[in-house]
Design an enzyme around this catalytic site. Structure first.
Site, mmCIF file in Angstrom:
data_model
loop_
_atom_site.group_PDB
_atom_site.id
_atom_site.type_symbol
_atom_site.label_atom_id
_atom_site.label_comp_id
_atom_site.label_asym_id
_atom_site.label_seq_id
_atom_site.Cartn_x
_atom_site.Cartn_y
_atom_site.Cartn_z
ATOM 1 N N ASN A 67 0.851 -1.196 0.000
ATOM 2 C CA ASN A 67 0.000 0.000 0.000
ATOM 3 C C ASN A 67 0.881 1.238 0.000
ATOM 4 O OD1 ASN A 67 0.533 0.852 2.876
ATOM 5 N ND2 ASN A 67 -0.285 -1.198 3.219
ATOM 6 N N ILE A 84 -2.711 -7.379 14.559
ATOM 7 C CA ILE A 84 -1.660 -7.302 15.582
ATOM 8 C C ILE A 84 -2.136 -6.471 16.772
ATOM 9 C CG2 ILE A 84 0.750 -6.664 16.024
ATOM 10 C CD1 ILE A 84 1.153 -6.796 12.930
ATOM 11 N N ASP A 107 -4.529 -6.434 5.279
ATOM 12 C CA ASP A 107 -5.550 -7.270 5.921
ATOM 13 C C ASP A 107 -5.445 -8.726 5.481
ATOM 14 O OD1 ASP A 107 -6.683 -5.209 7.381
ATOM 15 O OD2 ASP A 107 -7.869 -4.530 5.669
HETATM 16 O O1 C5P Z 1 -8.552 -2.347 11.156
HETATM 17 P P1 C5P Z 1 -7.624 -1.323 10.630
HETATM 18 O O2 C5P Z 1 -6.564 -1.877 9.731
HETATM 19 O O3 C5P Z 1 -8.255 -0.130 10.012
HETATM 20 O O4 C5P Z 1 -6.922 -0.775 11.972
HETATM 21 C C1 C5P Z 1 -5.881 0.109 11.942
HETATM 22 C C2 C5P Z 1 -5.062 -0.013 13.195
HETATM 23 O O5 C5P Z 1 -4.814 -1.380 13.518
HETATM 24 C C3 C5P Z 1 -3.696 0.586 13.027
HETATM 25 O O6 C5P Z 1 -3.276 1.011 14.297
HETATM 26 C C4 C5P Z 1 -2.890 -0.580 12.514
HETATM 27 O O7 C5P Z 1 -1.501 -0.404 12.730
HETATM 28 C C5 C5P Z 1 -3.455 -1.727 13.316
HETATM 29 N N1 C5P Z 1 -3.444 -3.023 12.626
HETATM 30 C C6 C5P Z 1 -2.652 -4.060 13.076
HETATM 31 N N2 C5P Z 1 -2.686 -5.268 12.447
HETATM 32 C C7 C5P Z 1 -3.468 -5.475 11.374
HETATM 33 C C8 C5P Z 1 -4.288 -4.438 10.894
HETATM 34 C C9 C5P Z 1 -4.242 -3.217 11.524
HETATM 35 O O8 C5P Z 1 -1.923 -3.874 14.058
HETATM 36 N N3 C5P Z 1 -3.480 -6.656 10.775
#
Ligand code: C5P
Length: 396
Positions: free
Chosen positions: A210, A307, A279
């Site tokens: 990305n 995470i 994701d």
């Molecule tokens: O669910 P989303 O990706 O929008 O959430 C964003 C937040 O979750 C950010 O703080 C991102 O660093 C963290 N995150 C994560 N692991 C993932 C997806 C997002 O730690 N697989």
């Protein structure tokens, strides 16, 4: 302007056209109430005069290792011993090389070697001088020695070329120095930051990623380090140097980021997830380059671990901060996301207003409501976020 009343700063100038900007920097320090002492190398004196710096700092300026005004010929110790910070701006390639090698053949390099306080340098040089291997080696070496390297920035240069090597603006250097001298809001805290994009391989040469530049996460790591925290930065692929005072762990995929975070989270007080984590990852990524075929190619994706949610769900989680980049409905999505991930603080921004940019606007969501941080350079916002985190930690 207030902010550094009686803070004892030594401003060092080395030879470079950016030395004229050090005059403005000196003015900012003096206006903020700092006790400023200026030391110049011989080459710096060819760009601005000691008289200029003396008039601005209101104090004698030192240029000579054997200056009779300093008692017992011990100037190299005395002039830096009562200082709380030495900032060398501009710092030439030659001066950084001297620091890397531990040379002390003039007053400023001797003071740096004999110091007991933190040292920050603001590199300023031609783009080729900055990017050449010896300079990059020296910069890496001084970073490892604990020197704060501020900048350089990128843009048009006095020599007419364009690229990395421009000294940061006086205001940016002033803010960074003030943050270093400010109250150590996170002293003794261990902070883990994720930053940048992840890259999910499709085959050996291609993958899904990305547009995250890593700039916000790196700024958060820098602000936490400035606030006195011990900072580890788990970073996806970016072109950014590790901020001063942080240790960086490089990763490529979400799975690697997950592994590196989980290995460290037990020894973490604050976890700030800024990374744009994919994701999904590709199921059955090929160990050879996929060849072009005539028909459609179907790729199967499987979800990656979240995470942040996993860390927040630990029995004894660190204080967790999440980031949300949305394209619309910021408040609604951010509030839902904070609840879903079970985190006390979430910083939300509009993706189209942050990706790849040097500035941003953030809204913080926590139990007490919504806090708007107006558009500003990412490092400024990161410092405000760290102040907010420190406030929440203190209130726990
Ligand atoms: O669910 P989303 O990706 O929008 O959430 C964003 C937040 O979750 C950010 O703080 C991102 O660093 C963290 N995150 C994560 N692991 C993932 C997806 C997002 O730690 N697989």
């Amino acid at each position: 302007m207030t902010g550094n009343p009686n803070r004892r700063i030594l401003l060092g100038l080395t030879g470079g056209i950016a030395a004229y900007k050090a005059a403005e920097l000196a003015r900012l320090f003096v206006k903020s109430g700092a006790d400023l002492r200026v030391v110049m190398t011989e080459a710096a004196c060819r760009f601005v005069t000691p008289a200029t710096m003396q008039a601005l700092s209101g104090k004698p300026v030192y240029t000579d290792l054997w200056d009779a005004r300093v008692s017992d010929g011990m100037g190299h110790i005395e002039l830096s011993r009562d200082r709380e910070l030495i900032l060398v701006a501009p710092a030439s390639a030659d001066f950084i090389a001297k620091l890397a090698a531990g040379l002390a053949d003039d007053l400023l390099s001797t003071l740096c070697l004999a110091r007991r306080c933190p040292l920050a340098v603001a590199p300023a040089m031609n783009v080729e001088m900055w990017s050449c291997p010896p300079t990059q080696r020296n910069v890496q070496r001084v970073r490892e020695d604990g020197v704060w390297v501020l900048g350089p920035g990128s843009g048009e240069q006095a020599c007419g070329e364009t690229g990395w090597g421009r000294m940061l603006e006086p205001r940016e250097l002033f803010d960074a120095a003030s943050a270093m001298l400010g109250p150590a809001l996170l002293a003794g805290r261990r902070v883990l930051v994720t930053a940048g994009p992840t890259f999910e391989p499709l085959d050996t040469v291609r993958g899904i990623t990305n547009l995250s530049s890593g700039k916000m996460g790196y700024a958060v790591a820098q602000a936490a380090a400035e606030a006195g925290a011990e900072v580890t930065l788990v970073s996806g692929r970016t072109s950014l140097p590790a901020p001063a005072g942080t240790s960086r762990v490089d990763v490529l995929t979400a799975a690697q980021m997950h592994r590196e975070v989980m290995a460290r989270v037990g020894a973490t007080d604050v976890f700030i997830a800024v990374a744009a984590v994919a994701d999904y990852h590709v199921v059955g990524a090929k160990s050879h380059k996929i060849k072009r075929g005539s028909g459609n190619l179907t790729i199967e994706l499987a979800p990656n671990p979240d995470i942040l949610a996993e860390v927040a769900a630990l029995a004894k989680p660190p204080f967790c901060v999440g980031f949300a980049a949305e394209t619309e409905n910021l408040r609604e999505y951010a509030t839902q996301k904070r609840r879903r991930k079970g985190i006390p603080l979430l910083a939300a921004n509009l993706a189209q207003e942050t990706f790849g940019r040097d500035d941003n606007a953030l809204t913080l969501f926590d139990d007490s409501g919504e806090h708007r941080l107006e558009r500003a350079p990412k490092i400024v916002l990161a410092r405000r976020l760290i102040e907010h985190v420190a406030g929440m930690l203190a209130g726990r």
